[in-house]
Design an enzyme around this catalytic site. Structure first.
Site, mmCIF file in Angstrom:
data_model
loop_
_atom_site.group_PDB
_atom_site.id
_atom_site.type_symbol
_atom_site.label_atom_id
_atom_site.label_comp_id
_atom_site.label_asym_id
_atom_site.label_seq_id
_atom_site.Cartn_x
_atom_site.Cartn_y
_atom_site.Cartn_z
ATOM 1 N N PRO A 17 15.303 59.905 47.944
ATOM 2 C CA PRO A 17 14.753 58.564 47.007
ATOM 3 C C PRO A 17 13.770 57.930 47.750
ATOM 4 O O PRO A 17 14.239 57.228 48.837
ATOM 5 C CB PRO A 17 16.104 58.036 46.335
ATOM 6 C CG PRO A 17 17.125 58.012 47.376
ATOM 7 C CD PRO A 17 16.774 59.471 47.984
ATOM 8 N N LEU A 19 11.303 54.544 47.547
ATOM 9 C CA LEU A 19 10.575 53.554 46.602
ATOM 10 C C LEU A 19 9.044 53.460 46.455
ATOM 11 O O LEU A 19 8.295 53.634 47.628
ATOM 12 C CB LEU A 19 10.929 52.154 47.169
ATOM 13 C CG LEU A 19 10.926 50.877 46.212
ATOM 14 C CD1 LEU A 19 11.820 51.048 44.923
ATOM 15 C CD2 LEU A 19 11.314 49.590 47.010
ATOM 16 N N GLN A 70 19.372 56.942 41.577
ATOM 17 C CA GLN A 70 19.775 55.900 42.641
ATOM 18 C C GLN A 70 19.919 54.647 42.232
ATOM 19 O O GLN A 70 18.940 54.000 41.583
ATOM 20 C CB GLN A 70 19.001 56.052 43.810
ATOM 21 C CG GLN A 70 19.884 55.147 44.965
ATOM 22 C CD GLN A 70 19.064 55.205 46.341
ATOM 23 O OE1 GLN A 70 18.166 54.595 46.562
ATOM 24 N NE2 GLN A 70 19.509 55.789 47.280
ATOM 25 N N CYS A 100 19.580 50.738 52.212
ATOM 26 C CA CYS A 100 18.295 49.919 52.516
ATOM 27 C C CYS A 100 18.679 48.592 53.112
ATOM 28 O O CYS A 100 19.424 47.936 52.652
ATOM 29 C CB CYS A 100 17.829 49.798 50.872
ATOM 30 S SG CYS A 100 16.251 48.791 51.046
ATOM 31 N N LYS A 139 24.911 56.793 49.150
ATOM 32 C CA LYS A 139 23.888 57.033 50.285
ATOM 33 C C LYS A 139 23.998 55.619 51.294
ATOM 34 O O LYS A 139 23.815 54.733 50.922
ATOM 35 C CB LYS A 139 22.320 57.301 50.061
ATOM 36 C CG LYS A 139 21.561 57.464 51.139
ATOM 37 C CD LYS A 139 20.112 58.112 50.628
ATOM 38 C CE LYS A 139 19.216 58.430 51.539
ATOM 39 N NZ LYS A 139 18.896 57.735 52.698
ATOM 40 N N HIS A 171 22.343 58.569 56.360
ATOM 41 C CA HIS A 171 21.138 58.173 57.164
ATOM 42 C C HIS A 171 21.514 58.285 58.642
ATOM 43 O O HIS A 171 22.301 57.341 58.803
ATOM 44 C CB HIS A 171 20.264 57.429 56.527
ATOM 45 C CG HIS A 171 18.977 57.035 57.491
ATOM 46 N ND1 HIS A 171 17.973 56.599 56.677
ATOM 47 C CD2 HIS A 171 18.651 57.506 58.539
ATOM 48 C CE1 HIS A 171 16.632 56.764 57.626
ATOM 49 N NE2 HIS A 171 17.226 57.222 58.646
ATOM 50 N N GLY A 213 14.612 61.907 59.840
ATOM 51 C CA GLY A 213 13.833 62.669 60.738
ATOM 52 C C GLY A 213 13.729 64.065 60.557
ATOM 53 O O GLY A 213 13.302 64.779 61.522
ATOM 54 N N GLY A 233 13.048 63.198 53.457
ATOM 55 C CA GLY A 233 12.125 62.329 52.777
ATOM 56 C C GLY A 233 10.695 62.462 52.886
ATOM 57 O O GLY A 233 10.183 63.175 52.217
ATOM 58 N N ARG A 234 10.171 61.849 53.759
ATOM 59 C CA ARG A 234 8.586 61.620 53.812
ATOM 60 C C ARG A 234 7.948 62.828 54.227
ATOM 61 O O ARG A 234 6.745 63.133 53.819
ATOM 62 C CB ARG A 234 8.121 60.409 54.944
ATOM 63 C CG ARG A 234 8.340 59.163 54.042
ATOM 64 C CD ARG A 234 8.717 57.969 55.079
ATOM 65 N NE ARG A 234 8.741 56.672 54.269
ATOM 66 C CZ ARG A 234 9.794 56.284 53.368
ATOM 67 N NH1 ARG A 234 10.935 57.108 53.542
ATOM 68 N NH2 ARG A 234 9.635 55.430 52.700
#
Length: 330
Positions: A17, A19, A70, A100, A139, A171, A213, A233-234
């Protein structure tokens, strides 16, 4: 549509997820590239869901499943109400954000700061599980600030598991609550994958999914030797074509056979339909596929066309024609 697998853990591979990124248009695009990876919404605060435009936050397409909502929040009653909504709207999972680190989230007493309150988190999980019949997961980070002691993390997971949570997405960095921006919190605290591996060893009956990562297929394979699943993620967002290899590599599915042209055409068809029905601006949807042609000749000019706000009066199909004109023929 994705098919359920009886061979692989449902959380074997997930897209995180994110944002402002993993909205329903992004998820539709990702689902064109992988049928089996689990998708997650952006974090939605309970207050926004209960007192705002509920339909806007929960609307999704059937193609997006398996799909998790989420939630951000720390009030068991509100979270239970949101869990009922999630089930009514057809979600497959509810995930509680305890990772977060942003100051705004801390002011709302949710996110990573909840790791300091395992009893409250357990109450939240129990309330959501009581309110719905779908999976309730969490998470979180491996610790707060510069804490390196394993015991608080072990005790946190143990207490939340007692409340009925069976899936922990971890994470592998600490969350520094002061002094770092959310972006820096994704980069500065060191990755400690071995801590997540230790969690799996100590809680073999739980589903432990590692995050942080991870980019390459070989890295994912290595992690799957130690844990039940991997969340990316990214890297998935910025380099989406890598998703086309996931179903074959990690779910035993047939090889992906479509080309980038076909995927772009499918996304354009979706954008045309959505814009006609709801008036969604082209760029609000197209922005999620800007990494589709990374590495191809003409990709930079192609991205510039799809990003050009001067073309906002054109339909997605019209912008598409201008964009592909910058690609080599054939």
């Amino acid at each position: 549509m994705p098919t359920k697998s009886t061979t692989y853990n449902p959380w074997r591979l997930c897209i995180a997820p994110m944002l402002d990124w993993t909205d329903r248009h992004c998820r539709h695009f990702h689902r064109l590239l992988t049928r089996h990876a689990r998708l997650y919404t952006e974090m939605v605060h309970t207050g926004a869901l209960l007192h705002g435009d509920t339909a806007r936050f929960l609307q999704h397409g059937e193609i997006e499943h398996p799909l998790a909502l989420q939630l951000g929040g720390s009030d068991p009653h509100d979270l239970a109400a949101c869990a009922r909504l999630a089930q009514q709207w057809g979600y497959d999972e509810i995930n509680l954000n305890c990772g977060c680190p942003s100051e705004r989230v801390q002011r709302g007493s949710f996110g990573a700061c909840l790791m300091a309150e395992p009893e409250l988190v357990a109450q939240c999980i129990a309330a959501m599980r009581e309110a719905c019949d779908i999976d309730v997961t969490i998470k979180h980070r491996i610790g707060l600030d510069r804490q390196e002691d394993y015991a608080p993390l072990r005790d946190f997971v143990g207490r939340v598991a007692e409340a009925g949570c069976q899936v922990f997405i971890v994470h592998a960095r600490n969350a520094w609550l002061k002094g770092l921006s959310p972006k820096e919190n994704r980069e500065v605290p060191p990755l400690r994958y071995e801590v997540v591996h230790r969690l799996k060893a100590d809680f073999p009956h739980l589903c432990i999914v590692i995050n942080g990562g991870l980019r390459q297929e070989e890295e994912i394979r290595t992690q799957l030797q130690h844990v039940d699943g991997v969340m990316v993620g990214r890297a998935a967002y910025h380099e989406p074509w890598r998703l086309t290899r996931w179903d074959e590599a990690f779910f035993g599915a047939p090889a992906f056979t479509q080309g980038r042209d076909e995927i772009e055409q499918a996304m354009v068809a979706y954008m045309e339909k959505t814009q006609a029905a709801e008036g969604v601006p082209t760029f609000a949807m197209a922005r999620h596929m800007l990494g589709l042609r990374n590495g191809q000749s003409g990709a930079r000019a192609w991205r510039q066309v799809w990003s050009d706000h001067r073309l906002k009066t054109l339909t997605p199909a019209q912008v598409h024609q201008q964009a592909i004109a910058h690609l080599p023929r054939g």
